[in-house]
Design an enzyme around this catalytic site. Structure first.
Site, PDB file in Angstrom:
ATOM      1  CG  HIS A   1      26.970 -60.241 -20.569  1.00 20.20           C
ATOM      2  ND1 HIS A   1      25.610 -60.338 -20.751  1.00 20.20           N
ATOM      3  CD2 HIS A   1      27.348 -61.403 -19.964  1.00 20.20           C
ATOM      4  CE1 HIS A   1      25.180 -61.498 -20.277  1.00 20.20           C
ATOM      5  NE2 HIS A   1      26.214 -62.160 -19.801  1.00 20.20           N
TER       6      HIS A   1
ATOM      7  CE  LYS B   1      18.439 -47.965 -19.161  1.00 23.59           C
ATOM      8  NZ  LYS B   1      18.367 -49.295 -19.732  1.00 23.59           N
ATOM      9  NE  ARG B   2      26.416 -51.019 -15.128  1.00 23.04           N
ATOM     10  CZ  ARG B   2      27.266 -50.838 -16.149  1.00 23.04           C
ATOM     11  NH1 ARG B   2      28.302 -50.015 -16.007  1.00 23.04           N
ATOM     12  NH2 ARG B   2      27.101 -51.467 -17.296  1.00 23.04           N
TER      13      ARG B   2
ATOM     14  CE  LYS C   1      24.054 -49.456 -18.344  1.00 21.42           C
ATOM     15  NZ  LYS C   1      23.357 -50.407 -19.227  1.00 21.42           N
TER      16      LYS C   1
ATOM     17  CB  THR D   1      17.059 -57.700 -19.176  1.00 19.97           C
ATOM     18  OG1 THR D   1      17.759 -57.171 -18.036  1.00 19.97           O
ATOM     19  CG2 THR D   1      17.909 -58.752 -19.863  1.00 19.97           C
TER      20      THR D   1
ATOM     21  CE  LYS E   1      14.355 -57.667 -15.897  1.00 22.86           C
ATOM     22  NZ  LYS E   1      15.586 -57.265 -15.228  1.00 22.86           N
TER      23      LYS E   1
END
Length: 827
Positions: free
Chosen positions: A367, A556-557, A562, A664, A668
């Site tokens: 991952h 998100k985290r 990110k 993901t 969504k």
């Protein structure tokens, strides 16, 4: 509901409104111990969950009978996380009972939504890893695949996140405080898990030299089972979670001596193994506890699998034909050494036989491409905690390197070795998972290609057929049918409900973009969802947001790669534009962020504080007049995501290219009609292919360009900043305390990290990102055009169903076929 699965098939329990109402009342009185006048919402939830559970259990048993009767090959999905979300709403939807239950609850004088909201989110995960695992469980059950999920029954989740003056503060996430009506305790399913001790050699009865692990400390793993309801209620699979139990509750000698703490010390230390999800690994004690957790659930799961297998087989020859074990990331990779130990030391197999069986049974999903996220553990710790496993890892490594010796130079040999010799000697768990698996998969096309060229390049050269791609997917049941009933009803009204299990049917919505009635109803559904999110924000943060503004979402985290920081810099730049042109016409924007930072990740926690401080200034500036709002929602979880995803207009997927394996959340959000603004990273690449390049806002460096820029050594973020007045001004404001007048130097570390290296290339992508936002704002000015592109996003997301992903796993990796339930005797 599908005619095949009416009341008898759903568990021989009536599913009409009167029967459901009667069940609610009976469980309330005889299990919860309350009457309807004194019952709280939580009591009604408990009675509702038990009532629905009644309608699941018989079918659950039928599923098990069918698998045993056919001696089918089973899937065993090993994961440290399962973010399954609230189960009452999910199970009602998958059983087709939502409307009947709503009416039954209404007759009791309640609102179904109030009952559903009383259920806590199961704190069994943190982020994408756990949400993916939950989607996969749903798809395996929906597709009638015989499968078990295996993990840990954490008493406390990662943490409950709150903000104190803008800082993240962690509190225990005690989700089991009031019990869990969905689970079945299995005290008879108890396995010993060993730690420490020593290894001794001996000669067995056949004259062979053997080893045994002795003088160990023992903890027991006790099973708790939760039924996993597939859509339509035909197949009900099992999520089996392990809870640590001490071998004895307390030391009676110490208790009689009055040393009460010492009397229970062993019990407390043993049961810490399943106490908390991801204990802080900033300390040696925390790291060891985390490693023990991984071994704890992996060993228990393997013992359970082999016990089940040996009920029907005399030897292990058929194990790979009856069991497919999928490692969800490196956390359960120690299972490869554990299965070898069991086969070698307990069952007496020779090495070659044991290794062949192990490798053909396991497969591994990678991952991440981040080196720090590919687990390594100190050799010294393994030698102390799992001495026999360390010997086995040495043997695996020696046999593998012996085959490679002479074909590679020493530097390549060092990279291939399972033992990293640089500095403190460490075991490379990614390498162990790779060598011990017959297939290794990435989770997006780009990620898989980069795996072959970066982290596993040397292994790929050795095993060119082992790496394969399985792009992630999401379950349409939870993430559209359940989370977005307004859009779900609209889609079903036009194309029927077949899309719920065949998401590719959404492609026919492309023909609807010229249907003005459909487009208007689509816009109305989106606005309804935005009103729901606005009400949630007002209720929890007391911030009023404009429902007609562009809802720009990044959830998100919190992590530097990110790049929440890039989003914040653009927010400050936009804020400055509005202040500089108070009479200018700007598209109103509501920025919505959510996510947790790891407790020891200080830079991520500082970014959260920055977001809250910027929000405090912008949201209270009268010159802005509501044209820009910034909202940082605390305690992001599945239930919150179910409110945010349907309401989003713009989906922020802005990681540094080449660093996000898949994502993901991007799927969504697009499935719910948000347009993506993102880099060509992870599954964004494939989303662009499926929704069309004209219906997505792509910006920034590509993965290849990122690599070239980093390796070239010519990138100077200070020059980039100096040449960009919007970026320079935003950074100067942050650095000099414009958003932190109480502590002007608070965010200097963030600015310094950008000016002195900028590893994640925030400054390099800033201007292109700002221009992409300007393009999105321009499109939002024409609501009809925006709606058309949003519809085309929904229509293009069919390929991203986890059903498709799971059937690819079943065909290409697991070699597992669907099995239908076998009904038992009627009651």
């Amino acid at each position: 509901m599908d005619a095949r699965y009416r009341s008898r098939d759903l568990g021989r329990k009536a599913v009409d409104v009167d029967a459901l109402k009667r069940s609610f009342l009976e469980w309330l009185v005889y299990s919860v111990g309350k009457d309807s006048k004194t019952a709280t919402r939580r009591d009604w939830f408990a009675s509702g969950a038990l009532s629905v559970r009644d309608r699941v259990v018989d079918r659950w048993m039928d599923t098990t009978r069918g698998v045993y009767a056919s001696d089918a090959k089973r899937i065993y999905y090993f994961s440290m996380e399962f973010l399954i979300g609230r189960l009452l709403s999910n199970n009602l939807a998958n059983l087709g009972l939502t409307d009947a239950c709503r009416e039954a609850v209404d007759r009791l004088g309640l609102r179904l939504e109030e009952v559903l909201e009383a259920e806590p989110d199961p704190a069994l995960g943190n982020g994408g890893l756990g949400r993916l695992a939950a989607c996969f469980l749903d798809s395996m059950a929906t597709r009638n695949l015989p499968a078990y999920g295996y993990g840990i029954r954490y008493e406390y989740g990662l943490f409950e996140q709150r903000f104190d003056q803008g800082w993240q503060v962690e509190f225990p996430d005690n989700w089991l405080r009031f019990g869990n009506p969905w689970e079945f305790a299995r005290p008879e399913v108890l396995y010993p898990i060993h730690f420490h001790g020593r290894v001794e050699n001996f000669i067995d009865t056949k004259g062979q030299e053997r080893r045994r692990w002795v003088d160990t400390e023992t903890v027991h793993a006790m099973a708790f089972d939760t039924p996993v309801v597939g859509f339509g209620g035909e197949t009900i699979n099992t999520l089996r979670l392990w809870s640590a139990r001490a071998t004895s509750d307390f030391d009676f000698h110490h208790f009689n001596d009055g040393d009460y703490m010492k009397a229970v010390e062993s019990k407390v230390l043993s049961e810490n193994l399943s106490r908390v999800l991801y204990p802080n690994d900033a300390t040696a004690v925390g790291r060891e506890l985390r490693f023990k957790q991984e071994y704890f659930f992996t060993s228990a799961s393997l013992q359970d699998i082999l016990r089940r297998y040996m009920q029907h087989h005399q030897n292990f020859d058929a194990l790979p034909e009856k069991a497919a074990i999928q490692l969800n990331d490196t956390h359960p990779a120690i299972g490869i050494a554990e299965l070898m130990r069991i086969l070698l030391d307990i069952h007496g197999l020779d090495w070659d036989k044991a290794w062949d069986l192990t490798r053909r049974t396991f497969s591994y999903t990678n991952h991440t491409l981040l080196p720090e996220a590919l687990e390594t553990w100190p050799v010294s710790m393994l030698e102390r905690v799992l001495p026999r496993h360390m010997q086995i890892i040495y043997d695996i490594n020696a046999r593998f390197l012996e085959q490679s010796w002479g074909r590679y130079d020493m530097e390549t040999i060092r990279r291939l070795s399972l033992i990293d010799e640089n500095g403190e000697r460490r075991v490379r768990m990614g390498g162990l998972a790779f060598l011990g698996s017959h297939k290794v998969n990435g989770v997006s096309a780009l990620h898989t290609d980069l795996m072959k060229r970066t982290v596993f390049a040397d292994y790929h050269r050795e095993f060119p057929d082992r790496i394969t791609n399985k792009t992630n997917g999401i379950t349409p049941r939870r993430w559209l049918h359940q989370a977005n009933p307004a859009l779900s009803r609209l889609i079903t009204s036009r194309i029927g409900e077949g899309w719920i299990t065949d998401l590719e049917q959404l492609a026919s919505l492309r023909d609807r973009v010229d249907d003005e009635v459909f487009v208007e109803e689509f816009r109305r559904a989106k606005r309804q969802n935005k009103k729901r999110l606005a009400a949630y924000i007002a209720r929890h943060l007391r911030i009023d947001v404009d429902v007609d503004s562009l809802f720009d979402v990044q959830v998100k985290r919190i992590h530097e790669y990110k790049r929440q920081l890039l989003n914040l810099l653009q927010t400050v730049a936009l804020y400055n534009q509005i202040r500089d042109n108070p009479l200018g016409e700007f598209v109103p924007v509501t920025k919505i962020l959510a996510g947790k930072a790891a407790p020891a990740y200080h830079q991520a926690k500082l970014i959260i504080k920055l977001a809250n401080d910027i929000a405090g200034v912008i949201n209270n500036d009268p010159q802005v007049r509501g044209r820009l709002k910034l909202v940082m929602l605390p305690n992001y979880n599945v239930s919150q995501a179910e409110i945010i995803m349907p309401a989003a207009d713009l989906s922020e997927q802005i990681s540094t290219a080449g660093m996000e394996a898949s994502g993901t959340g991007n799927m969504k959000l697009a499935l719910n009609g948000a347009l993506t603004i993102g880099t060509l990273d992870g599954a964004n690449v494939e989303i662009r292919e499926h929704v069309g390049a004209d219906n997505i806002f792509i910006f920034g460096l590509t993965a290849a360009e990122v690599q070239d820029l980093r390796q070239g050594g010519a990138f100077d973020p200070r020059q980039v900043v100096a040449a960009n007045p919007h970026l320079k001004r935003a950074l100067d404001m942050i650095a000099t305390g414009a958003f932190s007048p109480d502590d002007p130097g608070r965010f200097r570390p963030i600015v310094d990290s950008l000016l002195n290296g900028d590893h994640f290339l925030v400054t390099a992508d800033f201007e292109d990102y700002r221009n992409a936002h300007a393009a999105a704002a321009a499109l939002y000015r024409t609501p009809r055009d925006w709606a058309e592109k949003a519809i085309l996003n929904v229509a293009g997301m069919g390929w991203f169903s986890s059903d498709r992903t799971i059937m690819e796993y079943a065909r290409d990796i697991w070699n597992v076929s669907p099995v239908l339930p076998m009904a038992g005797e009627a009651d």
